[in-house]
Design a protein around this motif. Structure first.
Motif, PDB file in Angstrom:
ATOM      1  N   UNK A   1      12.006  -9.868 -42.579  1.00  0.00           N
ATOM      2  CA  UNK A   1      11.948  -9.088 -41.336  1.00  0.00           C
ATOM      3  C   UNK A   1      10.613  -8.359 -41.230  1.00  0.00           C
ATOM      4  N   UNK A   2      10.077  -8.353 -40.013  1.00  0.00           N
ATOM      5  CA  UNK A   2       8.842  -7.639 -39.708  1.00  0.00           C
ATOM      6  C   UNK A   2       9.096  -6.703 -38.529  1.00  0.00           C
ATOM      7  N   UNK A   3       8.367  -5.617 -38.505  1.00  0.00           N
ATOM      8  CA  UNK A   3       8.387  -4.695 -37.369  1.00  0.00           C
ATOM      9  C   UNK A   3       7.074  -4.868 -36.623  1.00  0.00           C
ATOM     10  N   UNK A   4       7.159  -5.061 -35.318  1.00  0.00           N
ATOM     11  CA  UNK A   4       5.965  -5.149 -34.474  1.00  0.00           C
ATOM     12  C   UNK A   4       5.887  -3.883 -33.631  1.00  0.00           C
ATOM     13  N   UNK A   5       4.730  -3.263 -33.666  1.00  0.00           N
ATOM     14  CA  UNK A   5       4.435  -2.101 -32.815  1.00  0.00           C
ATOM     15  C   UNK A   5       3.434  -2.586 -31.773  1.00  0.00           C
ATOM     16  N   UNK A   6       3.870  -2.628 -30.511  1.00  0.00           N
ATOM     17  CA  UNK A   6       3.079  -3.221 -29.436  1.00  0.00           C
ATOM     18  C   UNK A   6       2.639  -2.131 -28.466  1.00  0.00           C
ATOM     19  N   UNK A   7       1.365  -2.124 -28.119  1.00  0.00           N
ATOM     20  CA  UNK A   7       0.842  -1.220 -27.100  1.00  0.00           C
ATOM     21  C   UNK A   7       0.347  -2.048 -25.923  1.00  0.00           C
ATOM     22  N   UNK A   8       0.846  -1.722 -24.745  1.00  0.00           N
ATOM     23  CA  UNK A   8       0.467  -2.417 -23.515  1.00  0.00           C
ATOM     24  C   UNK A   8      -0.177  -1.394 -22.596  1.00  0.00           C
ATOM     25  N   UNK A   9      -1.389  -1.707 -22.146  1.00  0.00           N
ATOM     26  CA  UNK A   9      -2.151  -0.771 -21.314  1.00  0.00           C
ATOM     27  C   UNK A   9      -2.649  -1.472 -20.051  1.00  0.00           C
ATOM     28  N   UNK A  10      -2.829  -0.694 -18.971  1.00  0.00           N
ATOM     29  CA  UNK A  10      -3.440  -1.289 -17.774  1.00  0.00           C
ATOM     30  C   UNK A  10      -4.878  -1.709 -18.096  1.00  0.00           C
TER      31      UNK A  10
ATOM     32  N   UNK B   1       0.346   3.794 -20.603  1.00  0.00           N
ATOM     33  CA  UNK B   1       0.822   2.445 -20.875  1.00  0.00           C
ATOM     34  C   UNK B   1       2.223   2.470 -21.449  1.00  0.00           C
ATOM     35  N   UNK B   2       2.560   1.405 -22.166  1.00  0.00           N
ATOM     36  CA  UNK B   2       3.890   1.277 -22.761  1.00  0.00           C
ATOM     37  C   UNK B   2       3.738   1.027 -24.262  1.00  0.00           C
ATOM     38  N   UNK B   3       4.697   1.538 -25.017  1.00  0.00           N
ATOM     39  CA  UNK B   3       4.770   1.243 -26.447  1.00  0.00           C
ATOM     40  C   UNK B   3       6.127   0.589 -26.697  1.00  0.00           C
ATOM     41  N   UNK B   4       6.100  -0.563 -27.339  1.00  0.00           N
ATOM     42  CA  UNK B   4       7.329  -1.304 -27.626  1.00  0.00           C
ATOM     43  C   UNK B   4       7.384  -1.571 -29.125  1.00  0.00           C
ATOM     44  N   UNK B   5       8.530  -1.321 -29.705  1.00  0.00           N
ATOM     45  CA  UNK B   5       8.754  -1.609 -31.115  1.00  0.00           C
ATOM     46  C   UNK B   5       9.881  -2.628 -31.204  1.00  0.00           C
ATOM     47  N   UNK B   6       9.692  -3.677 -32.010  1.00  0.00           N
ATOM     48  CA  UNK B   6      10.744  -4.677 -32.145  1.00  0.00           C
ATOM     49  C   UNK B   6      10.738  -5.277 -33.544  1.00  0.00           C
TER      50      UNK B   6
END
Length: 83
Positions: free
Chosen positions: A2-11, A41-46
């Protein structure tokens, strides 16, 4: 594995960010005029199940391109670490 991804999405920088502009204006109202050029922006963790980090990264990249980010208006970056 298992891995954790920390994603940052910006305009994208070339596009107007109305939410960031509103926050920048509000900084003056709360006594913080030295804060400006806010971008929101948005921060998504999955969690990703994959056999290795390379495969996990490929899966996260596909998720960002196909679902999580609007590539016409947004950019994204992510970091992976073991869960």
């Amino acid at each position: 594995m298992k891995f954790i991804a920390e994603i940052n999405i910006m305009p994208q920088k070339a596009l107007l960010d109305p939410q960031g502009k509103a926050v920048s204006s509000s900084m003056k109202n709360i006594g913080l005029p030295e804060i400006n050029n806010v971008r929101v922006g948005k921060h998504i963790s999955l969690e990703v199940d994959a056999e290795n980090e390379t495969t996990a990264g490929e899966k996260v990249d596909i998720a960002c391109k196909k679902l999580l980010a609007n590539l016409i208006m947004e950019t994204y970056e992510f970091n992976l670490h073991k869960a």
